[in-house]
Design a protein around this motif. Structure first.
Motif, PDB file in Angstrom:
ATOM      1  N   THR A 201       0.832  -1.199   0.000  1.00 35.13           N
ATOM      2  CA  THR A 201       0.000   0.000   0.000  1.00 35.13           C
ATOM      3  C   THR A 201       0.871   1.255   0.000  1.00 35.13           C
ATOM      4  O   THR A 201       0.556   2.238  -0.675  1.00 35.13           O
ATOM      5  CB  THR A 201      -0.939  -0.011   1.225  1.00 35.13           C
ATOM      6  OG1 THR A 201      -1.726  -1.209   1.173  1.00 35.13           O
ATOM      7  CG2 THR A 201      -1.861   1.186   1.224  1.00 35.13           C
TER       8      THR A 201
ATOM      9  N   LYS B 176      -2.517   0.745  -4.135  1.00 35.06           N
ATOM     10  CA  LYS B 176      -2.984   1.736  -3.165  1.00 35.06           C
ATOM     11  C   LYS B 176      -4.243   1.288  -2.440  1.00 35.06           C
ATOM     12  O   LYS B 176      -4.444   1.620  -1.278  1.00 35.06           O
ATOM     13  CB  LYS B 176      -3.232   3.081  -3.858  1.00 35.06           C
ATOM     14  CG  LYS B 176      -3.556   4.174  -2.865  1.00 35.06           C
ATOM     15  CD  LYS B 176      -3.627   5.527  -3.497  1.00 35.06           C
ATOM     16  CE  LYS B 176      -4.060   6.543  -2.455  1.00 35.06           C
ATOM     17  NZ  LYS B 176      -4.219   7.856  -3.003  1.00 35.06           N
ATOM     18  N   THR B 177      -5.096   0.539  -3.111  1.00 34.08           N
ATOM     19  CA  THR B 177      -6.385   0.230  -2.489  1.00 34.08           C
ATOM     20  C   THR B 177      -6.669  -1.252  -2.316  1.00 34.08           C
ATOM     21  O   THR B 177      -7.107  -1.673  -1.258  1.00 34.08           O
ATOM     22  CB  THR B 177      -7.539   0.854  -3.302  1.00 34.08           C
ATOM     23  OG1 THR B 177      -7.493   0.355  -4.641  1.00 34.08           O
ATOM     24  CG2 THR B 177      -7.436   2.362  -3.326  1.00 34.08           C
TER      25      THR B 177
ATOM     26  N   GLY C 132      -7.303  -2.851   1.344  1.00 37.28           N
ATOM     27  CA  GLY C 132      -8.746  -2.866   1.554  1.00 37.28           C
ATOM     28  C   GLY C 132      -9.399  -4.216   1.373  1.00 37.28           C
ATOM     29  O   GLY C 132     -10.458  -4.485   1.940  1.00 37.28           O
TER      30      GLY C 132
END
Length: 124
Positions: free
Chosen positions: A65, A100-101, A105
C-alpha cells in the motif's frame, strides 16, 4: 489519515479531514494509530500459532500500500509539474489501483482471516 495529508485532501465524506482540523500533528497521530494496530495484533494473537504469519501479512500488505501511495504521489506530481497527460498510462493506473487500495482494503483482511482459520499459509 496519512493518505489525506499526502493527497492534500481537506475533506473526506463531507467532513473536514483530521489534518485540516489540527495541522501536521496529524502525521504523528497516523503513526500512533499504526503502532496501536501492532499492539492490538499482539494483544489478540500473541498466544496463537498464527501470530507471526499475521504480523508478516500485515507488513507485506502495508508495504504494498505504501508503494501504491508512492505511485499516486509520483503520478500526480508529474501531472502538476508538467501538465502532461502522457504520464497517464493504463498500466500505471492499474498498478496504482492495485497497490494503493486493493491490497490493504481487500487482500489484507481476507488473508488475515484465512490464516487465522488455517486456510491460508503465509508466503512472504
Amino acid at each position: 489519515m496519512i493518505d489525506d495529508i499526502l493527497d492534500n485532501a481537506n475533506m473526506r465524506r463531507i467532513q473536514p479531514t483530521w489534518h485540516a482540523k489540527i495541522g501536521l500533528g496529524a502525521v504523528n497521530d497516523g503513526l500512533f494509530m499504526e503502532a496501536c494496530t501492532y499492539k492490538l495484533i499482539k494483544k489478540h494473537f500473541k498466544s496463537k500459532n498464527c501470530y507471526t504469519d499475521i504480523v508478516d501479512i500485515f507488513l507485506k500488505y502495508h508495504t504494498k500500500t505504501t508503494h501504491g501511495e508512492c505511485l499516486d504521489i509520483l503520478i500526480s506530481t508529474d501531472w502538476r509539474k508538467n501538465a502532461n497527460f502522457n504520464v497517464f498510462f493504463m498500466d500505471r493506473y492499474n498498478d496504482l489501483a492495485k497497490y494503493k487500495t486493493s491490497y490493504f482494503g481487500f487482500m489484507l483482511p481476507f488473508s488475515i482471516a484465512m490464516r487465522f482459520v488455517s486456510i491460508f499459509k503465509c508466503t512472504i
